[in-house]
Design a protein around this motif. Structure first.
Motif, PDB file in Angstrom:
ATOM      1  N   PRO A 495      -4.441   0.674   5.336  1.00 30.07           N
ATOM      2  CA  PRO A 495      -3.373   1.219   4.472  1.00 30.07           C
ATOM      3  C   PRO A 495      -2.454   0.146   3.890  1.00 30.07           C
ATOM      4  O   PRO A 495      -1.863   0.357   2.828  1.00 30.07           O
ATOM      5  CB  PRO A 495      -2.612   2.162   5.413  1.00 30.07           C
ATOM      6  CG  PRO A 495      -3.616   2.560   6.452  1.00 30.07           C
ATOM      7  CD  PRO A 495      -4.476   1.342   6.653  1.00 30.07           C
ATOM      8  N   ASP A 496      -2.330  -0.995   4.568  1.00 28.49           N
ATOM      9  CA  ASP A 496      -1.485  -2.063   4.050  1.00 28.49           C
ATOM     10  C   ASP A 496      -2.001  -2.618   2.724  1.00 28.49           C
ATOM     11  O   ASP A 496      -1.264  -3.291   2.000  1.00 28.49           O
ATOM     12  CB  ASP A 496      -1.388  -3.204   5.061  1.00 28.49           C
ATOM     13  CG  ASP A 496      -0.559  -2.814   6.276  1.00 28.49           C
ATOM     14  OD1 ASP A 496       0.179  -1.811   6.188  1.00 28.49           O
ATOM     15  OD2 ASP A 496      -0.660  -3.492   7.313  1.00 28.49           O
ATOM     16  N   TRP A 500      -5.783   2.768   0.133  1.00 31.62           N
ATOM     17  CA  TRP A 500      -6.088   3.977   0.889  1.00 31.62           C
ATOM     18  C   TRP A 500      -4.924   4.327   1.804  1.00 31.62           C
ATOM     19  O   TRP A 500      -4.148   3.454   2.204  1.00 31.62           O
ATOM     20  CB  TRP A 500      -7.358   3.783   1.738  1.00 31.62           C
ATOM     21  CG  TRP A 500      -8.590   3.591   0.908  1.00 31.62           C
ATOM     22  CD1 TRP A 500      -9.015   2.440   0.325  1.00 31.62           C
ATOM     23  CD2 TRP A 500      -9.547   4.592   0.561  1.00 31.62           C
ATOM     24  NE1 TRP A 500     -10.173   2.651  -0.362  1.00 31.62           N
ATOM     25  CE2 TRP A 500     -10.535   3.968  -0.231  1.00 31.62           C
ATOM     26  CE3 TRP A 500      -9.683   5.942   0.861  1.00 31.62           C
ATOM     27  CZ2 TRP A 500     -11.631   4.663  -0.742  1.00 31.62           C
ATOM     28  CZ3 TRP A 500     -10.775   6.639   0.359  1.00 31.62           C
ATOM     29  CH2 TRP A 500     -11.737   6.002  -0.437  1.00 31.62           C
ATOM     30  N   LEU A 501      -4.836   5.607   2.142  1.00 37.28           N
ATOM     31  CA  LEU A 501      -3.823   6.095   3.062  1.00 37.28           C
ATOM     32  C   LEU A 501      -4.492   6.973   4.112  1.00 37.28           C
ATOM     33  O   LEU A 501      -5.522   7.597   3.849  1.00 37.28           O
ATOM     34  CB  LEU A 501      -2.766   6.926   2.326  1.00 37.28           C
ATOM     35  CG  LEU A 501      -1.933   6.224   1.248  1.00 37.28           C
ATOM     36  CD1 LEU A 501      -1.092   7.256   0.510  1.00 37.28           C
ATOM     37  CD2 LEU A 501      -1.061   5.148   1.864  1.00 37.28           C
ATOM     38  N   SER A 502      -3.906   7.025   5.294  1.00 35.52           N
ATOM     39  CA  SER A 502      -4.377   7.971   6.301  1.00 35.52           C
ATOM     40  C   SER A 502      -4.044   9.377   5.829  1.00 35.52           C
ATOM     41  O   SER A 502      -2.950   9.639   5.325  1.00 35.52           O
ATOM     42  CB  SER A 502      -3.710   7.698   7.653  1.00 35.52           C
ATOM     43  OG  SER A 502      -4.081   6.433   8.150  1.00 35.52           O
ATOM     44  N   ALA A 515      -1.241   6.322  -5.776  1.00 35.93           N
ATOM     45  CA  ALA A 515      -0.329   5.330  -6.343  1.00 35.93           C
ATOM     46  C   ALA A 515      -0.874   3.919  -6.204  1.00 35.93           C
ATOM     47  O   ALA A 515      -0.103   2.960  -6.262  1.00 35.93           O
ATOM     48  CB  ALA A 515       1.042   5.438  -5.681  1.00 35.93           C
ATOM     49  N   SER A 516      -2.184   3.784  -6.035  1.00 35.59           N
ATOM     50  CA  SER A 516      -2.741   2.438  -5.895  1.00 35.59           C
ATOM     51  C   SER A 516      -2.491   1.600  -7.142  1.00 35.59           C
ATOM     52  O   SER A 516      -2.407   0.375  -7.072  1.00 35.59           O
ATOM     53  CB  SER A 516      -4.243   2.515  -5.605  1.00 35.59           C
ATOM     54  OG  SER A 516      -4.945   3.119  -6.693  1.00 35.59           O
ATOM     55  N   PHE A 528     -12.102  -0.450  -5.995  1.00 34.36           N
ATOM     56  CA  PHE A 528     -12.830   0.799  -5.773  1.00 34.36           C
ATOM     57  C   PHE A 528     -14.276   0.672  -6.242  1.00 34.36           C
ATOM     58  O   PHE A 528     -15.183   1.226  -5.612  1.00 34.36           O
ATOM     59  CB  PHE A 528     -12.117   1.962  -6.471  1.00 34.36           C
ATOM     60  CG  PHE A 528     -10.881   2.412  -5.748  1.00 34.36           C
ATOM     61  CD1 PHE A 528     -10.974   3.209  -4.623  1.00 34.36           C
ATOM     62  CD2 PHE A 528      -9.621   2.009  -6.173  1.00 34.36           C
ATOM     63  CE1 PHE A 528      -9.835   3.606  -3.933  1.00 34.36           C
ATOM     64  CE2 PHE A 528      -8.480   2.403  -5.500  1.00 34.36           C
ATOM     65  CZ  PHE A 528      -8.586   3.205  -4.371  1.00 34.36           C
ATOM     66  N   ARG A 529     -14.509  -0.055  -7.335  1.00 30.11           N
ATOM     67  CA  ARG A 529     -15.909  -0.310  -7.740  1.00 30.11           C
ATOM     68  C   ARG A 529     -16.606  -1.141  -6.676  1.00 30.11           C
ATOM     69  O   ARG A 529     -17.757  -0.883  -6.320  1.00 30.11           O
ATOM     70  CB  ARG A 529     -15.940  -1.030  -9.094  1.00 30.11           C
ATOM     71  CG  ARG A 529     -17.342  -1.459  -9.552  1.00 30.11           C
ATOM     72  CD  ARG A 529     -18.207  -0.278  -9.910  1.00 30.11           C
ATOM     73  NE  ARG A 529     -17.788   0.303 -11.164  1.00 30.11           N
ATOM     74  CZ  ARG A 529     -18.319   0.039 -12.355  1.00 30.11           C
ATOM     75  NH1 ARG A 529     -19.346  -0.791 -12.444  1.00 30.11           N
ATOM     76  NH2 ARG A 529     -17.865   0.638 -13.444  1.00 30.11           N
TER      77      ARG A 529
END
Length: 800
Positions: A495-496, A500-502, A515-516, A528-529
């Motif tokens: 997550p840092d 990605w987030l939990s 909000a990436s 992400f690719r």
């Protein structure tokens, strides 16, 4: 620790690439391509300094009238200019981080050596000798004996060529780009537009100019089994690459060489021109009722002979209700349909259904500015409109067909995996055709890995890979590959990183950070690719990814239906608030409009769910549209750019037809592996309620349950049971005592006793990690019902 996360090193990426690659001047030119199947070369405009490319070419379009239209572009630099600055003689050819194309060639005269037959060697037997720098095996001739001198002739010794590849940019299919993507050039946009107009799919390919070909000379290029004549453009030459655009590939049904006719009576309730399903050798088949035919009347349809396995028995599907994948007789493509119990006709999608409505992601592939990186448009469409090929043809060779899929889909996960790996082996390039070496620095692992993988073409993604950690003595024998996949996926899912987030509903699962783009504005889409590519490559190499995702992400990867149940797993409170709207007499009293509220960095803002959504009031007439818009936004639209890149990367490696044998739960197990489950810890941290509250573990049905899970379920079925009840196969690192529910608090595994008359099959509540277990009268009955519930949960059938 030193951070190598995206968004925190934009300057590092730019400096790193400039230092190792140098500047490349790109002169412009025009070219022409002869007729005979026409091919077109496609340009790539200059790229940003942060993501330079080694692939630029020219474009020639052939219009319907046959007139040749020439569009200017940029040439492909020679290997000396596309690679890093020249290395000194003391440098290792792969001493810099990045991806290297490694090829071997054997040119020159044959080499002749004289060797002596060693003692003890008999005529006809083999012996090993050194010939120059090579060690070879020689068969002793019949008339020779130990001590005799022999003359052997060897082919020229292979020469290894190593080239450092440059990173390729990703292209925005729509809009001005951003997040690491660049705006689509006008030339590429024209190619994509022409493909859409002609009803096909745009495809471009990189071809290498042969050694003896110079500007103006023609050479043949073989693309997916087809030969094209290409004219070498000006300012290009031997060993350089040009990008060609073959004629548009149209999606047309292919006529079968031989067919077999089947006859069946039209079932009751089916109208003319209405599709209905039947079972053919265990596979659902979708048939359309002809005009002027009534129920009870017999009709005939054909299936290709090569698809028929044994004696096909036809029967109607009527044991369950829900969404299922069928095969269309017209073109043998898979299509999703929803069936009613005891009714072979698919349910019409004309009316909104909150409980059973479903949508499937549709990814339209397009060409990008760089031939190595496609782009695409992603959307959610009604499940009945989603189709996928049931065959895979590579270089005019059919690697799998509908018959293969129909045979494999009912087998165990292990058998499916073996079959899938066999397909991957056939797609993997041979070692002698070249391989890819990925060199990385451990302190900059993620940065170097992204730069390396994003420099590879789709062909390179299926070549054999070798890993090298710079300044480390490790030898690649499988361990480095396994370590690389684990470390890279661990860092990117952290997550840092801001990517990605939990999940709020399940701390074991990761969800995309919408909000990436704020956390990592310069390059978040590149990551992400990259992740999609390594996930696809992990399936190819039977490696594991160190991160579980929320359930609907696996459904998107496979193209499975998304329902409001998936929204419930994502946010139960939001789901319940939407469901209440379906039962209100007058929705307008809620004063709602077609917007959603988002909060980023403490700032709240409104997002339109439809065009001008803030000006559109929710009423009884459009509430179904409002519910559908909310589902689409929550399940895809809020993270559409990220999900698009993830899917594009995934399918850069894995062909979609080969994945049709798996369900989304099996895909999670393939990517993340089967968990190590401590049965004693599981039992000790389980709570009981309902009919089992008083006796708990001493209840007979509970005893049977644990005996079945412990003794009768293998590791795969145990993992599936966890997926069924908790939503994921992941087990907390501290064990079942800290299993979390949808509110983030500890919610231990729970077994709730219910009457069998109310619920004949076990039911799961993933928000609470609870399974409703009927009070069965025998252990055998419990085993059969539990196994059926766990197995069919991925299909979406309502068990009654």
């Amino acid at each position: 620790r030193q951070s190598t996360y995206p968004g925190q090193r934009g300057g590092q990426r730019q400096l790193h690439n400039e230092e190792r690659q140098g500047a490349v001047s790109q002169p412009r030119y025009t070219s022409s391509v002869p007729s005979r199947p026409h091919s077109t070369s496609l340009p790539v405009p200059p790229h940003s300094s942060s993501m330079p490319s080694s692939t630029t070419t020219s474009t020639v379009h052939i219009n319907p009238a046959g007139e040749r239209v020439v569009i200017q572009g940029s040439h492909v630099p020679t290997p000396a200019t596309t690679a890093a600055p020249p290395l000194s003689e003391s440098d290792d050819a792969t001493s810099r981080p990045g991806a290297y194309a490694v090829t071997r060639s054997a040119k020159g005269p044959a080499q002749v050596f004289r060797v002596t037959v060693p003692p003890g060697v008999r005529p006809g037997s083999e012996f090993s000798v050194h010939a120059g720098s090579r060690r070879v095996r020689v068969r002793c001739p019949p008339s020779s004996h130990p001590g005799q001198s022999l003359q052997i002739t060897l082919p020229p010794e292979p020469t290894v060529h190593t080239q450092l590849l440059k990173t390729a940019p990703i292209t925005a299919a729509e809009g001005p780009g951003g997040g690491g993507s660049v705006t689509m050039s006008q030339e590429v946009a024209n190619v994509n537009r022409a493909a859409v107009t002609s009803g096909g799919t745009a495809q471009t390919f990189l071809v290498k100019i042969p050694n003896d070909i110079y500007p103006g000379m023609q050479f043949t290029a073989t693309v997916e089994g087809q030969r094209f004549m290409v004219t070498c453009p000006p300012n290009a030459g031997p060993n350089m690459k040009v990008r060609i655009v073959p004629p548009t590939k149209r999606e047309e049904p292919e006529a079968a060489a031989r067919t077999q006719v089947f006859e069946v009576a039209v079932p009751a309730g089916v109208r003319p021109n209405q599709p209905f399903t039947l079972m053919a050798n265990g596979q659902r088949v979708l048939v359309t009722c002809p005009p002027n035919v009534v129920p009870g009347q017999k009709i005939r349809f054909e299936l290709p002979v090569q698809q028929v396995v044994g004696n096909i028995q036809l029967s109607y599907e009527g044991d369950s209700s829900g969404w299922c994948r069928t095969i269309r007789v017209t073109d043998l493509k898979f299509q999703w349909v929803r069936l009613n119990k005891k009714d072979p006709a698919p349910v019409e999608d004309s009316t909104f259904d909150f409980d059973h409505g479903a949508w499937v992601r549709k990814l339209t592939m397009m060409e990008g500015n760089d031939a190595r990186m496609r782009c695409g448009v992603l959307e959610l469409v009604p499940a009945s409109e989603a189709v996928v090929d049931s065959k895979l043809v590579v270089n005019n060779v059919t690697l799998l067909s509908y018959a293969d899929i129909a045979t494999v889909q009912g087998k165990t996960l292990e058998e499916k995996t073996t079959w899938f790996q066999r397909i991957c082996t056939q797609l993997t390039g041979a070692w002698e055709d070249g391989h890819v070496q990925i060199s990385v620095r451990r302190p900059h692992l993620l940065q170097d890995s992204v730069d390396a993988v994003m420099s590879l073409s789709r062909e390179d993604m299926r070549k054999r890979w070798r890993f090298h950690f710079l300044n480390e003595p490790g030898v690649e024998a499988g361990g480095l590959t396994r370590e690389w996949f684990q470390l890279v996926s661990e860092q990117i899912f952290d997550p840092d990183s801001g990517l990605w987030l939990s999940s709020n509903q399940n701390q074991m699962c990761m969800t995309i950070n919408q909000a990436s783009g704020i956390s990592c504005p310069d390059d978040h889409l590149i990551y992400f690719r990259f992740l999609g590519r390594i996930m696809g490559r992990a399936l190819f190499d039977r490696q594991l990814i160190n991160g579980h995702m929320v359930r609907h992400m696996y459904k998107h990867l496979l193209g499975w239906p998304i329902t409001f149940e998936d929204l419930e797993l994502d946010d139960e409170d939001y789901y319940q608030s939407l469901k209440k709207l379906t039962k209100m007499d007058d929705v307008s009293n809620m004063c709602l409009d077609f917007t959603a509220t988002e909060e980023h960095l403490g700032v709240r803002h409104e997002v339109d769910l439809v065009e001008n959504g803030a000006m559109k009031e929710v009423t009884n007439d459009n509430v179904s549209e409002y519910l559908e818009a909310n589902l689409k936004y929550r399940m895809l639209d809020r993270t559409k750019p990220q999900m698009t890149e993830l899917l594009l990367g995934f399918y850069d490696v894995v062909p979609e037809p080969a994945l049709t044998v798996f369900d989304f739960q099996e895909l999670e197990l393939l990517l993340c592996g089967l968990p190590e489950i401590d049965m004693q810890d599981w039992e000790d941290n389980t709570v009981y309620s309902g009919l089992f509250e008083s006796k708990g573990k001493r209840e007979q049905v509970v005893t049977w349950f644990w005996e079945v899970v412990r003794d009768d379920f293998d590791q795969e079925m145990k993992a599936r049971l966890l997926q069924f009840v908790t939503g994921t196969s992941g087990v907390p690192s501290r064990g079942f005592s800290v299993l979390q529910g949808n509110d983030g608090n500890v919610k231990k595994f729970s077994i709730h006793g219910v009457q069998e008359s109310s619920f004949p099959y076990p039911r799961a509540h993933t928000c609470f990690n609870r399974i409703d277990l009927p009070n069965y009268t025998s252990k055998k009955q419990l085993r059969e019902k539990l196994k059926a519930a766990v197995t069919l949960s991925a299909v979406g059938f309502g068990i009654e």
